[in-house]
Design a protein around this motif. Sequence first.
Motif, PDB file in Angstrom:
ATOM      1  N   VAL A  17      75.236  45.806 134.896  1.00 48.28           N
ATOM      2  CA  VAL A  17      75.873  47.343 135.723  1.00 48.28           C
ATOM      3  C   VAL A  17      75.654  48.396 134.859  1.00 48.28           C
ATOM      4  O   VAL A  17      74.753  49.559 135.339  1.00 48.28           O
ATOM      5  CB  VAL A  17      76.681  47.071 136.530  1.00 48.28           C
ATOM      6  CG1 VAL A  17      77.110  48.551 137.262  1.00 48.28           C
ATOM      7  CG2 VAL A  17      77.254  46.312 137.764  1.00 48.28           C
ATOM      8  N   THR A  20      71.981  48.666 133.922  1.00 48.83           N
ATOM      9  CA  THR A  20      71.143  49.175 134.600  1.00 48.83           C
ATOM     10  C   THR A  20      71.491  50.924 135.152  1.00 48.83           C
ATOM     11  O   THR A  20      70.571  51.678 135.578  1.00 48.83           O
ATOM     12  CB  THR A  20      71.711  48.037 135.787  1.00 48.83           C
ATOM     13  OG1 THR A  20      70.856  46.994 135.826  1.00 48.83           O
ATOM     14  CG2 THR A  20      70.420  48.827 137.340  1.00 48.83           C
ATOM     15  N   LEU A  21      72.131  50.724 134.548  1.00 49.39           N
ATOM     16  CA  LEU A  21      73.130  52.761 135.394  1.00 49.39           C
ATOM     17  C   LEU A  21      72.745  53.378 134.020  1.00 49.39           C
ATOM     18  O   LEU A  21      73.269  54.869 134.460  1.00 49.39           O
ATOM     19  CB  LEU A  21      74.284  52.670 135.764  1.00 49.39           C
ATOM     20  CG  LEU A  21      74.481  51.905 137.106  1.00 49.39           C
ATOM     21  CD1 LEU A  21      75.722  51.944 137.915  1.00 49.39           C
ATOM     22  CD2 LEU A  21      73.514  52.099 138.812  1.00 49.39           C
ATOM     23  N   HIS A  24      71.809  57.353 134.432  1.00 50.57           N
ATOM     24  CA  HIS A  24      71.281  57.129 136.440  1.00 50.57           C
ATOM     25  C   HIS A  24      72.931  58.322 136.422  1.00 50.57           C
ATOM     26  O   HIS A  24      72.975  58.587 137.647  1.00 50.57           O
ATOM     27  CB  HIS A  24      71.262  56.404 136.708  1.00 50.57           C
ATOM     28  CG  HIS A  24      69.985  55.354 136.459  1.00 50.57           C
ATOM     29  ND1 HIS A  24      68.384  56.136 137.388  1.00 50.57           N
ATOM     30  CD2 HIS A  24      69.387  54.078 136.192  1.00 50.57           C
ATOM     31  CE1 HIS A  24      67.634  55.320 136.449  1.00 50.57           C
ATOM     32  NE2 HIS A  24      67.724  54.305 135.586  1.00 50.57           N
ATOM     33  N   ALA A  33      81.404  51.689 139.224  1.00 49.16           N
ATOM     34  CA  ALA A  33      80.395  50.509 139.589  1.00 49.16           C
ATOM     35  C   ALA A  33      80.543  49.727 139.030  1.00 49.16           C
ATOM     36  O   ALA A  33      80.493  48.807 139.294  1.00 49.16           O
ATOM     37  CB  ALA A  33      79.208  51.085 138.844  1.00 49.16           C
ATOM     38  N   VAL A  57      71.656  44.912 141.549  1.00 49.01           N
ATOM     39  CA  VAL A  57      71.954  46.554 141.105  1.00 49.01           C
ATOM     40  C   VAL A  57      70.611  47.111 141.218  1.00 49.01           C
ATOM     41  O   VAL A  57      70.255  46.974 140.953  1.00 49.01           O
ATOM     42  CB  VAL A  57      72.762  46.773 139.747  1.00 49.01           C
ATOM     43  CG1 VAL A  57      73.825  47.852 140.382  1.00 49.01           C
ATOM     44  CG2 VAL A  57      73.527  45.977 140.015  1.00 49.01           C
ATOM     45  N   GLU A  58      70.660  48.050 143.122  1.00 54.92           N
ATOM     46  CA  GLU A  58      69.731  48.582 142.577  1.00 54.92           C
ATOM     47  C   GLU A  58      69.651  50.041 142.617  1.00 54.92           C
ATOM     48  O   GLU A  58      71.145  50.762 142.943  1.00 54.92           O
ATOM     49  CB  GLU A  58      68.815  48.752 144.418  1.00 54.92           C
ATOM     50  CG  GLU A  58      68.627  47.143 143.929  1.00 54.92           C
ATOM     51  CD  GLU A  58      68.299  47.137 146.116  1.00 54.92           C
ATOM     52  OE1 GLU A  58      67.345  46.858 146.586  1.00 54.92           O
ATOM     53  OE2 GLU A  58      68.732  46.667 147.219  1.00 54.92           O
ATOM     54  N   VAL A  59      69.138  51.295 142.341  1.00 55.26           N
ATOM     55  CA  VAL A  59      69.051  51.893 141.726  1.00 55.26           C
ATOM     56  C   VAL A  59      68.490  52.973 142.153  1.00 55.26           C
ATOM     57  O   VAL A  59      66.739  53.143 142.428  1.00 55.26           O
ATOM     58  CB  VAL A  59      69.030  52.795 139.792  1.00 55.26           C
ATOM     59  CG1 VAL A  59      69.063  54.335 140.140  1.00 55.26           C
ATOM     60  CG2 VAL A  59      69.957  51.742 139.282  1.00 55.26           C
ATOM     61  N   TYR A  60      68.708  53.951 142.921  1.00 52.52           N
ATOM     62  CA  TYR A  60      67.505  55.130 144.161  1.00 52.52           C
ATOM     63  C   TYR A  60      68.514  56.492 143.360  1.00 52.52           C
ATOM     64  O   TYR A  60      68.848  56.377 142.541  1.00 52.52           O
ATOM     65  CB  TYR A  60      68.253  55.146 145.086  1.00 52.52           C
ATOM     66  CG  TYR A  60      68.281  53.754 146.099  1.00 52.52           C
ATOM     67  CD1 TYR A  60      66.581  53.108 146.216  1.00 52.52           C
ATOM     68  CD2 TYR A  60      68.898  52.242 146.112  1.00 52.52           C
ATOM     69  CE1 TYR A  60      66.629  52.119 146.737  1.00 52.52           C
ATOM     70  CE2 TYR A  60      68.497  51.248 146.266  1.00 52.52           C
ATOM     71  CZ  TYR A  60      67.638  50.863 146.976  1.00 52.52           C
ATOM     72  OH  TYR A  60      66.657  49.562 147.383  1.00 52.52           O
ATOM     73  N   ALA A  64      73.410  54.025 143.794  1.00 54.22           N
ATOM     74  CA  ALA A  64      73.129  53.248 143.281  1.00 54.22           C
ATOM     75  C   ALA A  64      73.915  51.737 144.408  1.00 54.22           C
ATOM     76  O   ALA A  64      74.787  52.233 145.176  1.00 54.22           O
ATOM     77  CB  ALA A  64      74.258  51.922 142.293  1.00 54.22           C
ATOM     78  N   LEU A 121      76.119  58.101 142.857  1.00 51.13           N
ATOM     79  CA  LEU A 121      75.584  58.992 141.817  1.00 51.13           C
ATOM     80  C   LEU A 121      75.765  60.429 141.703  1.00 51.13           C
ATOM     81  O   LEU A 121      75.111  60.874 142.493  1.00 51.13           O
ATOM     82  CB  LEU A 121      74.234  58.462 141.356  1.00 51.13           C
ATOM     83  CG  LEU A 121      73.800  56.737 141.562  1.00 51.13           C
ATOM     84  CD1 LEU A 121      72.184  56.120 140.725  1.00 51.13           C
ATOM     85  CD2 LEU A 121      74.830  56.293 140.396  1.00 51.13           C
TER      86      LEU A 121
END
Length: 127
Positions: A17, A20-21, A24, A33, A57-60, A64, A121
Amino acid sequence: MNLAEEAEPLPHVRDQVRQTLDGHASASVVDDAVLVASELVGNAVRHTVTGPDCISVEVYRDVAVVSVHDADADADSVRPRKDVSYDDLGGRGLRIVDELTADWFARTTAIGKVVVAVVQLDGREAM
């Protein structure tokens, strides 16, 4: 991330996590998160027979989405306990998830259930 064969999945989940973040969100949002993911995975470890099988974990742009899947199809059992205070030793996890997320839910899948949490976020780059 496949968790099915992880004897101790939480350290790997936390690292994934964070990675991934990275870049962001602010450090405090990333910490939130990580806590949300830890609570969801920990619940699957404690409250299912087989434990969690995977996390994504998908980040838009501004959120997230953390999804934890397990083979237990009882999505209705995943809800915060109203009778638990913050002083109790257990049962607070989903109340914490509720406080730290923009939204979260559990639903049955073809092979179990998924618990999904949406973390807002803050749009700032991590320092």
